[in-house]
Design a protein around this motif. Structure first.
Motif, PDB file in Angstrom:
ATOM      1  N   UNK A 184       0.813  -1.210   0.000  1.00 22.76           N
ATOM      2  CA  UNK A 184       0.000   0.000   0.000  1.00 22.76           C
ATOM      3  C   UNK A 184       0.850   1.266   0.000  1.00 22.76           C
ATOM      4  N   UNK A 185       1.800   1.363   0.931  1.00 23.60           N
ATOM      5  CA  UNK A 185       2.576   2.597   1.061  1.00 23.60           C
ATOM      6  C   UNK A 185       3.625   2.757  -0.025  1.00 23.60           C
ATOM      7  N   UNK A 186       4.184   1.660  -0.512  1.00 18.42           N
ATOM      8  CA  UNK A 186       5.112   1.771  -1.633  1.00 18.42           C
ATOM      9  C   UNK A 186       4.361   2.305  -2.856  1.00 18.42           C
ATOM     10  N   UNK A 187       3.195   1.744  -3.130  1.00 17.89           N
ATOM     11  CA  UNK A 187       2.398   2.206  -4.270  1.00 17.89           C
ATOM     12  C   UNK A 187       1.972   3.649  -4.127  1.00 17.89           C
ATOM     13  N   UNK A 188       1.528   4.029  -2.940  1.00 15.50           N
ATOM     14  CA  UNK A 188       1.098   5.411  -2.708  1.00 15.50           C
ATOM     15  C   UNK A 188       2.272   6.371  -2.874  1.00 15.50           C
ATOM     16  N   UNK A 189       3.411   6.036  -2.302  1.00 18.06           N
ATOM     17  CA  UNK A 189       4.597   6.892  -2.428  1.00 18.06           C
ATOM     18  C   UNK A 189       5.030   7.049  -3.879  1.00 18.06           C
ATOM     19  N   UNK A 190       4.984   5.966  -4.629  1.00 19.41           N
ATOM     20  CA  UNK A 190       5.350   6.028  -6.047  1.00 19.41           C
ATOM     21  C   UNK A 190       4.366   6.901  -6.821  1.00 19.41           C
ATOM     22  N   UNK A 191       3.085   6.764  -6.526  1.00 16.71           N
ATOM     23  CA  UNK A 191       2.085   7.573  -7.231  1.00 16.71           C
ATOM     24  C   UNK A 191       2.292   9.052  -6.950  1.00 16.71           C
ATOM     25  N   UNK A 192       2.517   9.392  -5.705  1.00 21.73           N
ATOM     26  CA  UNK A 192       2.693  10.799  -5.345  1.00 21.73           C
ATOM     27  C   UNK A 192       3.900  11.397  -6.063  1.00 21.73           C
ATOM     28  N   UNK A 193       4.969  10.630  -6.185  1.00 16.95           N
ATOM     29  CA  UNK A 193       6.179  11.160  -6.808  1.00 16.95           C
ATOM     30  C   UNK A 193       6.193  11.058  -8.330  1.00 16.95           C
ATOM     31  N   UNK A 194       5.536  10.058  -8.888  1.00 20.94           N
ATOM     32  CA  UNK A 194       5.613   9.830 -10.330  1.00 20.94           C
ATOM     33  C   UNK A 194       4.384  10.309 -11.086  1.00 20.94           C
ATOM     34  N   UNK A 195       3.251  10.444 -10.418  1.00 20.14           N
ATOM     35  CA  UNK A 195       2.016  10.868 -11.069  1.00 20.14           C
ATOM     36  C   UNK A 195       1.459  12.063 -10.294  1.00 20.14           C
ATOM     37  N   UNK A 196       2.202  13.142 -10.334  1.00 22.16           N
ATOM     38  CA  UNK A 196       1.910  14.297  -9.491  1.00 22.16           C
ATOM     39  C   UNK A 196       0.550  14.923  -9.782  1.00 22.16           C
ATOM     40  N   UNK A 197       0.213  15.058 -11.045  1.00 23.43           N
ATOM     41  CA  UNK A 197      -1.091  15.649 -11.372  1.00 23.43           C
ATOM     42  C   UNK A 197      -2.225  14.774 -10.831  1.00 23.43           C
ATOM     43  N   UNK A 198      -2.129  13.485 -11.046  1.00 26.96           N
ATOM     44  CA  UNK A 198      -3.159  12.559 -10.561  1.00 26.96           C
ATOM     45  C   UNK A 198      -3.291  12.651  -9.044  1.00 26.96           C
ATOM     46  N   UNK A 199      -2.165  12.668  -8.338  1.00 28.54           N
ATOM     47  CA  UNK A 199      -2.190  12.751  -6.878  1.00 28.54           C
ATOM     48  C   UNK A 199      -2.805  14.059  -6.401  1.00 28.54           C
ATOM     49  N   UNK A 200      -2.437  15.146  -7.046  1.00 26.78           N
ATOM     50  CA  UNK A 200      -2.975  16.450  -6.662  1.00 26.78           C
ATOM     51  C   UNK A 200      -4.475  16.524  -6.939  1.00 26.78           C
TER      52      UNK A 200
END
Length: 100
Positions: A38-54
């Motif tokens: 869960x946290x590895x995926x979330x951390x990767x999303x926040x750093x690699x898919x910034x627009x999606x996360x925002x």
């Protein structure tokens, strides 16, 4: 998980092994696999898919809290909001004028 755990102040470590040891010190062992994924995926999303996360943070039921979380994970929300044309929506959340 090393960066995410340190950013959230769950651990104070410099190596993956020390991070694992510290997390295992308070996380139930039977949950380690689930939490890791869960946290590895979330951390990767926040750093690699910034627009999606925002966009997810701005659209959720508690956007102010969500923005605080992604900021702890080193997402520069103001910079990225400007980059993706989301400044107005971000300002509404930060100024308390956006209601969900």
């Amino acid at each position: 998980l090393l960066s995410t755990s340190n950013d959230l102040k769950w651990v104070d470590s410099k190596t993956p092994e020390k991070t694992r040891e510290q997390l295992e010190g308070w996380l139930p062992k039977q949950r380690w696999g689930e939490i890791n994924v869960l946290w590895v995926g979330f951390g990767q999303e926040v750093q690699q898919q910034k627009e999606k996360s925002l966009r997810k943070a701005l659209a959720c039921s508690s956007p102010r809290e969500a923005l605080g979380l992604v900021q702890k994970l080193r997402l520069d929300v103001k910079k990225e909001a400007k980059r993706f044309g989301l400044e107005e929506e971000l300002n509404k959340v930060l100024n308390g004028t956006m209601y969900r």
